[in-house]
Design a protein around this motif. Structure first.
Motif: not given
Length: 703
Positions: A516-539
């Motif tokens: 967030a400090r490096q690249a702003g809120p859009e990057a955070v939104a992408g990373a959080l969405g990626g974490c959800v998709l990652l959790a879906l993949a391992v499940w």
């Protein structure tokens, strides 16, 4: 929430949802800018050199940027696609104007601008044919808000035989050529002025009058000159002087200051190209010649690196991984001692291979002339995102969402095969990766020395550092007698393993905060969405264990798609980010943002200054700031001694800070400098601070 929707929509588009787009033509428009692709003539001869470019018509109150945008902004970029044998040169930039927004000074264009480049037609272009010319233009258009925009343009250029008329020159191009800076009719030189200033000195005939409103200098690159600094004209040494304030990246002796000088205003405005060599020195910070770096030898650096690696085991970066290894050792202690020893060797190998790879990258970057240092990879939002995904996945495994190996040190089923030795190896890799945001005592001097040495010496120092990091666990594995101090295996291990998931989640959250400090809120939104998709993949992988072969293939394919979407979400978040650094809050009353110019001004005035070079991904830096620099005792000491506290942020790439670190024999942050009242040299504080150390440095300098 709107940003999350944008990320999801972007992922859908990337995956190939059908969409329509009109074929590019000579004109395209956004809400703020209308762009046209124009050529100097309506036809060309084989081998001709003409002018081609993009004309921007900008709505009132908005602006685009010059090649040096100033304190903020981005210059317009044009990417041409040409027929084979055709070529295009650099943009010929018209004279800009100054755009002042409070303390921020930018350079750019209002109303309209035409950005032209020379176009060379192929000698073998056949008369009677038409050739397509297309251009992708990107710009940042700003008023109070800034909007990145992109358009695609295309024209057809017919080729005619030599001697055939090609039509009159386009009127916009004729007008634009008149706005190009011309050769300076006077002699220009660069001289040293009072502290923190440079003198641009002109001699010759018919010099303009010294008028601050009628004369302005525009540096064509960021750094040498402060854009917001006052430019004062005067008569001096039988010529004309313009006094300029030095910028955040001062010139080194022999470097050239280039830019544009404007004289007059309105229709009487004239612009000239300036080029002057800097003969002096403009370093705001000078390190002691007899520094610890100069006194070091390779054996000393190796010992310091080994000690630093040992202490690194106690730093918060490495603790979660070491906890996992301790549990693994307890589990392995009940088995064959030979197997335990081999796990220790595998863990050591993983760390040493990782540090060798890091040293090799540093060697390559150093050879390319880059200013780099310890933890440089954390300046990449992509690296931070991928590491957050990895740490989050390890946490999911510890929580029991899925099983990633036969032993708790594995990082994947295949990696943990062969009795888990590959798992121990890759846990060593993970330990090396998560160790880089931390700095331990003795590390800074050792790595700073290594960066200045030949590749073999640099790799040797990094291997010594890795050996120190791996040594405690390796010793426990090699000598079973030491394992008697470990508790007996039991059910408690599973509970503790699940509890260790939460430090992993906390580490992932911290990495996303850094993002967030490096690249702003859009990057955070992408990373959080990626974490959800990652959790879906391992499940999905976990629930496929008891499925039929056909269902397992379908589920595994879905998991792979989910992993791909996670990566695309991270990429989209970073690409759509504003790229603004949120790391430095200059409104904080306790400290001010560092700049070389500000430090030079304070030192020339004889004031005491404390400089903290830090980064949001540096755990050691953050701990020092909370424990020492933010304590009431230190704040009181700063206030009583009238110390100005400057903070230099290295979260994102900053060549000026990298240069200062190098001057003091450091390859990374933290670096703490204290300049006493009127002091010529800095006191370098240790990398691990306490309030007493800081207060002692201040009081010692006052005695």
């Amino acid at each position: 929430m709107l940003n999350v929707y944008r990320v999801i929509l972007g992922i859908i588009l990337v995956l190939g949802m059908p969409c329509t787009q009109a074929s590019p033509g000579p004109d395209a428009a956004t809400d703020q800018v209308r762009a046209s692709l124009i050529a100097s003539h309506t036809a060309v001869h084989p081998g001709d050199e003409i002018l081609i470019g993009v004309h921007q018509q900008i709505i009132p109150h908005w602006h685009t940027y010059w090649k040096n945008p100033g304190d903020s902004g981005l210059p317009t970029k044009i990417q041409y696609q040409l027929p084979a044998g055709w070529s295009v040169g650099e943009i010929q930039w018209p004279t800009p104007s100054k755009i002042v927004l409070g303390p921020v000074v930018n350079y750019g264009y209002h109303d309209a601008v035409t950005l032209l480049s020379p176009l060379r037609v192929a000698e073998n272009a056949e008369p009677g044919t038409e050739w397509p010319i297309s251009a992708k233009a990107k710009w940042l258009v700003c008023e109070e808000a800034c909007i990145p925009q992109e358009v695609e343009l295309a024209i057809q250029l017919p080729v005619v035989a030599k001697g055939v008329a090609v039509g009159p020159t386009h009127p916009l191009i004729t007008a634009t050529q008149k706005s190009w800076p011309v050769e300076l009719p006077w002699q220009a030189s660069l001289l040293e002025g009072p502290a923190g200033t440079l003198r641009l000195h002109f001699t010759g005939e018919q010099l303009p009058a010294p008028d601050n409103k009628a004369l302005a200098f525009y540096p064509d690159r960021w750094g040498p000159i402060s854009h917001a600094g006052e430019q004062i004209t005067s008569v001096a040494d039988h010529g004309l002087d313009i006094s300029l304030q030095a910028g955040d990246q001062p010139l080194s002796p022999g470097q050239t200051l280039t830019g544009v000088l404007t004289v007059g205003s309105g229709d009487a405005l004239r612009a000239y190209q300036i080029s002057a060599v800097w003969p002096g020195t403009a370093n705001a910070i000078q390190a002691e010649p007899a520094s610890a770096l100069a006194e070091q030898t390779l054996p000393t650096a190796l010992l310091l690196a080994l000690a630093g690696g040992l202490i690194l085991n106690l730093m918060p970066c490495v603790f979660p991984v070491l906890s996992l290894k301790a549990l693994a050792l307890i589990e392995q202690a009940a088995h064959d001692p030979g197997k335990t020893r081999r796990h220790g060797w595998a863990y050591l190998a993983g760390i040493l291979v990782s540090f060798t790879g890091l040293a090799a990258v540093l060697v390559a970057l150093k050879a390319g002339g880059a200013g780099i240092g310890w933890g440089f990879q954390f300046q990449s939002p992509w690296f931070v995102t991928i590491l957050a995904y990895l740490i989050f996945a390890v946490g999911l495994s510890l929580s029991g969402v899925f099983n990633i190996g036969t032993g708790i040190t594995g990082l994947g089923h295949k990696l943990a095969a062969r009795d888990g030795y590959a798992g121990s190896f890759f846990t060593g890799v993970l330990a090396a990766v998560v160790a880089t945001p931390c700095t331990a005592p003795f590390m800074g001097a050792a790595i700073g020395f290594a960066i200045t040495q030949a590749p073999a010496a640099m790799i040797a120092v990094f291997l010594s550092l890795g050996t120190g990091l791996a040594l405690p666990y390796w010793l426990l594995c090699q000598w079973p007698i030491l394992q008697r101090w470990l508790p007996k295996p039991g059910v408690w291990m599973e509970t503790l393993k699940q509890g260790l998931a939460f430090p992993m989640y906390a580490t992932a959250a911290w990495l996303i905060w850094v993002l967030a400090r490096q690249a702003g809120p859009e990057a955070v939104a992408g990373a959080l969405g990626g974490c959800v998709l990652l959790a879906l993949a391992v499940w999905l992988i976990q629930i496929s264990r008891n499925a039929t072969q056909l269902k397992r293939r379908v589920i595994h394919t879905s998991a792979c798609v989910s992993l791909l979407l996670a990566l695309l979400a991270g990429e989209l978040g970073i690409q759509t980010s504003s790229q603004a650094s949120y790391a430095t809050d200059s409104n904080n009353q306790h400290w001010q943002a560092y700049s070389a110019e500000k430090l030079a001004q304070l030192r020339s005035a004889g004031k005491p200054v404390f400089v903290n070079f830090t980064a949001d991904w540096c755990i050691t830096c953050l701990v020092n700031e909370r424990v020492a620099l933010s304590s009431e005792a230190v704040r009181g000491a700063f206030l009583n001694a009238e110390v100005t506290y400057l903070k230099g942020d290295w979260t994102n790439r900053d060549a000026d800070i990298a240069k200062v670190l190098s001057q003091f024999g450091r390859s990374g942050v933290p670096l703490y400098l204290y300049f006493g009242p009127g002091a010529q040299e800095a006191t370098v504080l240790p990398q691990i601070l306490t309030p007493d150390l800081v207060i002692g440095a201040i009081q010692g300098a006052r005695l």
